[in-house]
Scaffold this motif. Sequence first.
Motif, short mmCIF file in Angstrom:
data_model
loop_
_atom_site.label_atom_id
_atom_site.label_comp_id
_atom_site.label_asym_id
_atom_site.label_seq_id
_atom_site.Cartn_x
_atom_site.Cartn_y
_atom_site.Cartn_z
N PHE A 66 25.01 159.37 34.11
CA PHE A 66 25.04 158.71 32.80
C PHE A 66 24.34 159.54 31.73
CE2 PHE A 66 22.89 155.80 29.79
CZ PHE A 66 24.01 155.24 29.18
N THR A 67 23.11 159.97 31.99
CA THR A 67 22.35 160.70 30.98
C THR A 67 22.92 162.09 30.71
OG1 THR A 67 20.76 161.43 32.68
CG2 THR A 67 20.21 159.45 31.41
N ASN A 68 23.46 162.74 31.73
CA ASN A 68 24.05 164.05 31.51
C ASN A 68 25.30 163.96 30.65
OD1 ASN A 68 22.96 166.63 33.03
ND2 ASN A 68 22.48 164.88 34.30
N ILE A 69 26.08 162.91 30.82
CA ILE A 69 27.29 162.75 30.01
C ILE A 69 26.93 162.47 28.56
CG2 ILE A 69 29.35 161.35 29.60
CD1 ILE A 69 29.60 160.95 32.57
N ILE A 70 26.07 161.48 28.34
CA ILE A 70 25.80 161.07 26.95
C ILE A 70 25.02 162.13 26.18
CG2 ILE A 70 25.86 158.63 27.52
CD1 ILE A 70 22.79 158.59 27.32
N ASN A 71 24.31 163.00 26.89
CA ASN A 71 23.51 164.01 26.20
C ASN A 71 24.19 165.38 26.12
OD1 ASN A 71 21.08 162.45 25.67
ND2 ASN A 71 20.75 162.46 27.86
N GLY A 72 25.29 165.57 26.86
CA GLY A 72 25.86 166.91 26.89
C GLY A 72 27.34 167.03 26.61
N LYS A 82 24.42 155.72 20.57
CA LYS A 82 23.30 156.52 21.07
C LYS A 82 22.21 155.62 21.64
CE LYS A 82 24.93 160.50 19.52
NZ LYS A 82 25.34 161.60 20.43
N LEU A 83 21.52 156.11 22.64
CA LEU A 83 20.38 155.39 23.19
C LEU A 83 19.12 155.69 22.39
CD1 LEU A 83 20.63 155.88 27.08
CD2 LEU A 83 21.13 153.81 25.79
N PRO A 84 18.17 154.76 22.32
CA PRO A 84 16.86 155.09 21.75
C PRO A 84 16.24 156.25 22.49
CG PRO A 84 17.08 152.71 22.07
CD PRO A 84 18.26 153.35 22.74
N LEU A 91 13.22 157.04 23.50
CA LEU A 91 12.31 156.73 24.61
C LEU A 91 13.08 156.28 25.85
CD1 LEU A 91 9.36 156.53 25.49
CD2 LEU A 91 9.37 154.14 24.72
N LEU A 92 14.08 155.41 25.66
CA LEU A 92 14.88 154.94 26.79
C LEU A 92 15.68 156.09 27.40
CD1 LEU A 92 15.98 152.66 28.56
CD2 LEU A 92 17.69 152.19 26.78
N ASN A 93 16.22 156.92 26.56
CA ASN A 93 16.98 158.07 27.03
C ASN A 93 16.12 158.99 27.89
OD1 ASN A 93 19.04 159.93 27.33
ND2 ASN A 93 18.77 160.85 25.33
N THR A 94 14.89 159.25 27.43
CA THR A 94 13.97 160.10 28.20
C THR A 94 13.62 159.48 29.53
OG1 THR A 94 13.00 160.94 26.13
CG2 THR A 94 11.71 161.22 28.15
N ALA A 95 13.37 158.17 29.55
CA ALA A 95 13.02 157.49 30.80
C ALA A 95 14.17 157.56 31.80
CB ALA A 95 12.67 156.03 30.50
N LEU A 96 15.39 157.32 31.35
CA LEU A 96 16.54 157.36 32.24
C LEU A 96 16.80 158.77 32.76
CD1 LEU A 96 19.06 154.94 30.47
CD2 LEU A 96 17.41 154.44 32.28
N GLN A 97 16.55 159.77 31.93
CA GLN A 97 16.71 161.16 32.37
C GLN A 97 15.74 161.49 33.50
OE1 GLN A 97 16.49 163.14 28.38
NE2 GLN A 97 18.25 164.30 29.13
N LYS A 98 14.50 161.02 33.36
CA LYS A 98 13.48 161.30 34.38
C LYS A 98 13.82 160.60 35.70
CE LYS A 98 9.63 162.35 31.28
NZ LYS A 98 9.57 163.77 31.71
N ILE A 99 14.37 159.38 35.61
CA ILE A 99 14.81 158.69 36.82
C ILE A 99 15.95 159.48 37.48
CG2 ILE A 99 15.93 156.62 37.74
CD1 ILE A 99 14.46 155.02 35.55
#
Length: 306
Positions: free
Chosen positions: A52-58, A183-185, A187-195
């Motif tokens: 999820f995070t790789n798609i929305i961020n890249g 777009k995600l907030p 802080l939430l985006n960073t947390a999901l990336q770390k997970i």
Amino acid sequence: MNTFWILLEQMELFVIYILAGVMLVKSGLFNRESLQPISKFVLRMGLPMLIFTNIINGVERNILLHSGSVLMSAFLFYVAMFFISMGVARLFHVKGKQAQIYQTMSMFGNIGFMGIPIITSIYPENGILYVSVFSIVDQLFLWTLGVKLTAPEGEGKFEPKKLVNPASVGIVVALFMILTGLKLPVLLNTALQKIGSTATPLAMIYLGGIFACVPMKNGLRRGELYGIIFAKMLLVPVVMYMIMGFFGMAADMRMTISLIAGMPVMASIAMMVTPSDSEYAMGGIFITTIGSLVTLPFVCFILQSI
């Protein structure tokens, strides 16, 4: 750093993670039962968050709209592997239910545990999109044909609800956000990336632990399992790369699809088969995973030379 050296670095990391899993079991800190929560976390949260995070961020919207060729390539790959695996099974005189399990192992690679971290490290911008689009076809074949091949005689009925899982939901939601521009907030985006970043090491630690729990001597003696390495992990990726080049597909897309095609046996197949067949499936997972530490860098080197 070129593609080959990036991939080689990833394979070295996989070796370290696998050895860590082996050590955890051999030291008595973990056993097969205590490893199961790790698998559940990776499959239900870690891996979906990574995708999820790789798609929305890249991924860019225009790239997404022109990814139809990945879908077609994935579909043709699974159709081809169905018949290739059938031929290899006959060549090695694998019959009955084992022949069906052999076909399943030949068709479905470890895209989640190994493919995603490898591709995202090589192509951090669009690689995850190609993997995700490929995974849509992969999941469709897995939960239809894969279930039929691995189920006991008379069972294996397709259940559409199996297509709805955390990873597929993550892909759909991410693609929706790309298309709509949501777009995600931060802080939430960073947390999901770390997970999501925990998925790869935990997945490989889990595999290492499972390898340490299951006796592999019988699997090592089965010649047909080495046939998977030759056909699926060496021959098919090179042929696919050349065919896609003939049709003018982009270099990063060709490399991504070819490396995905050359992944070792999907780890979850051992969970899909009956208990009496699980040792055979684990043998295939073990041999191809260890073999991939050599074949993936080798294939990458060959493809860069073509």
